[in-house]
Design an enzyme around this catalytic site. Structure first.
Site, short mmCIF file in Angstrom:
data_model
loop_
_atom_site.label_atom_id
_atom_site.label_comp_id
_atom_site.label_asym_id
_atom_site.label_seq_id
_atom_site.Cartn_x
_atom_site.Cartn_y
_atom_site.Cartn_z
N ARG A 1 0.76 -1.18 -0.08
CA ARG A 1 0.08 0.06 -0.02
C ARG A 1 0.73 1.17 0.04
O ARG A 1 0.18 2.38 -0.07
CB ARG A 1 -0.96 -0.04 1.23
CG ARG A 1 -1.98 -0.91 0.90
CD ARG A 1 -2.85 -1.32 2.37
NE ARG A 1 -2.01 -2.24 3.22
CZ ARG A 1 -2.43 -2.76 4.52
NH1 ARG A 1 -3.39 -2.06 4.79
NH2 ARG A 1 -1.57 -3.51 5.07
N ASP B 1 6.38 -2.09 11.38
CA ASP B 1 5.64 -0.78 10.83
C ASP B 1 4.47 -0.27 11.89
O ASP B 1 3.64 0.59 11.46
CB ASP B 1 4.92 -1.20 9.59
CG ASP B 1 3.66 -2.43 10.02
OD1 ASP B 1 3.55 -3.16 11.13
OD2 ASP B 1 2.72 -2.70 9.24
C1 UD1 Z 1 -1.50 -7.10 11.47
C2 UD1 Z 1 -2.42 -7.93 12.33
C3 UD1 Z 1 -3.59 -7.09 12.65
C4 UD1 Z 1 -3.09 -5.99 13.32
C5 UD1 Z 1 -2.28 -4.88 12.42
C6 UD1 Z 1 -1.85 -3.84 13.28
C7 UD1 Z 1 -2.21 -10.35 11.63
C8 UD1 Z 1 -2.74 -11.37 10.82
N1 UD1 Z 1 -2.69 -9.27 11.48
O1 UD1 Z 1 -2.23 -6.77 10.22
O2 UD1 Z 1 -4.49 -7.95 13.43
O3 UD1 Z 1 -4.37 -5.11 13.66
O4 UD1 Z 1 -1.30 -5.85 12.12
O5 UD1 Z 1 -0.95 -3.11 12.51
O6 UD1 Z 1 -1.21 -10.36 12.56
N2 UD1 Z 1 5.03 -9.09 8.05
C9 UD1 Z 1 5.99 -10.06 7.69
N3 UD1 Z 1 5.92 -11.25 6.89
C10 UD1 Z 1 4.75 -11.46 6.43
C11 UD1 Z 1 3.61 -10.56 6.58
C12 UD1 Z 1 3.80 -9.51 7.52
O7 UD1 Z 1 7.08 -9.82 8.28
O8 UD1 Z 1 4.54 -12.46 5.83
C13 UD1 Z 1 5.33 -8.10 8.89
C14 UD1 Z 1 5.13 -6.93 7.98
O9 UD1 Z 1 6.32 -6.63 7.59
C15 UD1 Z 1 4.75 -5.75 9.24
C16 UD1 Z 1 4.04 -6.96 10.18
O10 UD1 Z 1 4.36 -7.85 10.08
O11 UD1 Z 1 5.78 -5.23 9.94
C17 UD1 Z 1 2.43 -6.71 9.99
O12 UD1 Z 1 2.21 -6.89 8.64
P1 UD1 Z 1 0.94 -6.21 7.86
O13 UD1 Z 1 0.90 -6.93 6.50
O14 UD1 Z 1 1.01 -4.94 7.92
O15 UD1 Z 1 -0.47 -6.83 8.77
P2 UD1 Z 1 -1.74 -6.03 8.96
O16 UD1 Z 1 -2.61 -6.43 7.69
O17 UD1 Z 1 -1.53 -4.59 9.13
CA CA Z 2 0.40 -3.34 9.00
#
Ligand code: UD1
Ligand code: CA
Length: 453
Positions: free
Chosen positions: A15, A102
């Site tokens: 995004r 993040d």
């Molecule tokens: C996630 C949470 C959500 C919460 C939100 C808060 C989950 C499933 N959801 O959603 O409940 O409200 O954060 O900000 O946990 N990342 C990885 N590897 C991956 C996917 C993500 O390292 O495969 C890291 C991203 O870099 C990021 C963090 O995990 O730092 C959160 O990932 P993001 O995809 O932003 O999750 P949200 O949809 O925001």
């Molecule tokens: Ca996030």
């Protein structure tokens, strides 16, 4: 109980619509991830493990600190999958705190509260948001106990109305976490392994799920797009301004200061509006910074005034100096105490001695100027011959008239006086007047041209 922190930083950040991995996006002049690592270190953990993936080595290279260990997540299959990559070898009796790369504004207070809330089992950190759109919702039962977290995309209409959100940060004992991670499935709206599913597993296993709430709602905000980034920037800048004021700095307007790096200040510093500080900035006692001043890796000595619209980069200004308005210091400018540099003066790789004045419309490059020197308006050190740079040396007490070119390499000895408009190519001897310009003539019987009929 030992403590391991896992920081999730593998996501692409779709995004953001950027070529730069999300965790490297700058916030207050430093990568997002740097802010989260700062907070992790405040917990004095035994180990900090960073899960990286998108952007690969680029992310890893941006952080050279020795206290970090790195775990690659080749494919970003979800937050649960991310934690799985970093779980091996953590002692079973450690508490694992999971932070998101993040969510940079999280405070130490909230993280300590999360740690405490996990004392009897595990805990998650929640926040109440006016607009919870996009976040996982914390679902509680009739007794108010947490049952599970449902992601926005998987939530039903009633669940979407819940405004208590999951910040993504959790504290879970390592043994349990390992067990629960192995049971995750990706049977959900996004086809991902959600870390948040471990909450329902904890409930099923009878493990108490504690909840800590962030001290302020803003702390829990994730950075997912550029709007979030801008909001986080304002939040961080407000905190920096508050800290400066608490430290005794007067800010003309705390909302109009931007610090992109670190600033150290002495007593009774005054900063006018729209200052931008980058890198390492040091301001001595009673320093005054005028409006629209940019300082990048600069140190300013006690009692010095930097007037409006000046720009100082990788330079050192001594005590009791006057700079600007509209002065520009390029890298390696050095002003000794009591020196004055005025408007539309550019200084590069040069030292200006004690009490010397360069007041108007001048370029000084690759020069060494002694003390008590006066450099007249419109002086240029001609330091570049088209191929190489050369030095200009001006001795103590010299006086350079207006509009002088000093063709380097060249020396003006101590006490020398250079007549206005001179082009100096050879050494100007000490304590003598040197003039190098065509003699003035007045042409007899000369008439102005007249227009053809
Ligand atoms: C996630 C949470 C959500 C919460 C939100 C808060 C989950 C499933 N959801 O959603 O409940 O409200 O954060 O900000 O946990 N990342 C990885 N590897 C991956 C996917 C993500 O390292 O495969 C890291 C991203 O870099 C990021 C963090 O995990 O730092 C959160 O990932 P993001 O995809 O932003 O999750 P949200 O949809 O925001
Ligand atoms: Ca996030």
């Amino acid at each position: 109980m030992g403590l391991t922190v896992i920081v999730l930083a593998a996501g692409q950040g779709t995004r953001m619509r950027s070529d730069l991995p999300k965790v490297l996006q700058p916030l207050a002049g430093r990568p997002l991830l740097a802010h989260v690592l700062d907070k992790a270190r405040l917990l004095s953990p035994d180990d900090i493990r960073v899960v990286y993936g998108y952007g690969g080595e680029r992310v890893r290279k941006a952080f050279q600190a020795e206290d970090l260990s790195w775990y690659a997540q080749a494919e970003q299959l979800g937050t649960g999958h991310a934690v799985q990559q970093a779980i091996a070898g953590i002692p079973e009796d450690h508490l694992v705190m999971i932070l998101c790369g993040d969510v940079p504004q999280i405070s130490e207070t909230s993280l300590q509260a999360l740690r405490t809330a996990a004392a009897d089992g595990m805990a998650l950190l929640s926040a109440r948001l006016e607009d919870p759109t996009g976040y996982g919702r914390v679902i509680r039962n009739a007794a108010g106990l947490v049952e599970r977290v449902v992601e926005h995309n998987d939530a039903g209409a009633d669940e979407l109305k819940v405004n208590e959100i999951n910040t993504g940060m959790m504290a879970i004992p390592a043994g349990r976490l390992t067990e629960w991670l192995s049971k995750l499935s990706n049977d959900n709206a996004q086809g991902e392994y959600y870390l948040t599913d471990v909450i329902a597993m904890a409930v099923a296993d009878g493990v108490p799920v504690g909840v800590a709430q962030t001290r302020t709602a803003g702390e829990g905000l994730g950075v997912n797009d550029r709007r979030d980034l801008a909001r986080a920037e304002r939040g961080v800048q407000r905190d920096i301004a508050e800290a400066l004021m608490v430290a005794g700095v007067t800010l003309a307007d705390p909302a109009r200061l931007d610090v992109r790096g670190r600033v150290r200040t002495g007593r009774d510093v005054y900063i006018d509006v729209n200052a931008v500080f980058e890198g390492e900035v040091v301001l001595g006692d009673r320093v005054r910074i005028g409006p629209n001043v940019v300082l990048r890796d600069a140190s300013i000595g006690n009692d010095t005034h930097v007037h409006a619209n000046s720009h100082i980069e990788k330079s050192r200004v001594g005590a009791g100096c006057q700079v600007g308005p509209f002065a520009r210091f390029r890298p390696d400018a050095e002003l000794a105490d009591g020196a004055k540099v005025g408007n539309f003066v550019e200084i590069k790789k040069s030292r200006i001695g004690r009490g010397s004045k360069v007041n108007h419309l001048t370029y000084i490059g690759d020069s060494k100027i002694g003390s008590g020197v006066n450099v007249g308006c419109g002086t240029v050190t001609c330091n570049y011959d088209g191929a190489n740079k050369h030095r200009t040396v001006i001795g103590d007490g010299a006086f350079i008239g207006s509009g002088v070119q000093l063709v380097a390499p060249v020396t003006v000895e101590a006490g020398a006086v250079i007549g206005a408009g001179s082009t100096i190519t050879k050494t100007a001897p000490a304590d003598q007047l040197t003039v190098a310009r065509a003699r003035q003539v007045t042409v007899k019987n000369w008439h102005r041209p007249v227009k053809d009929k």
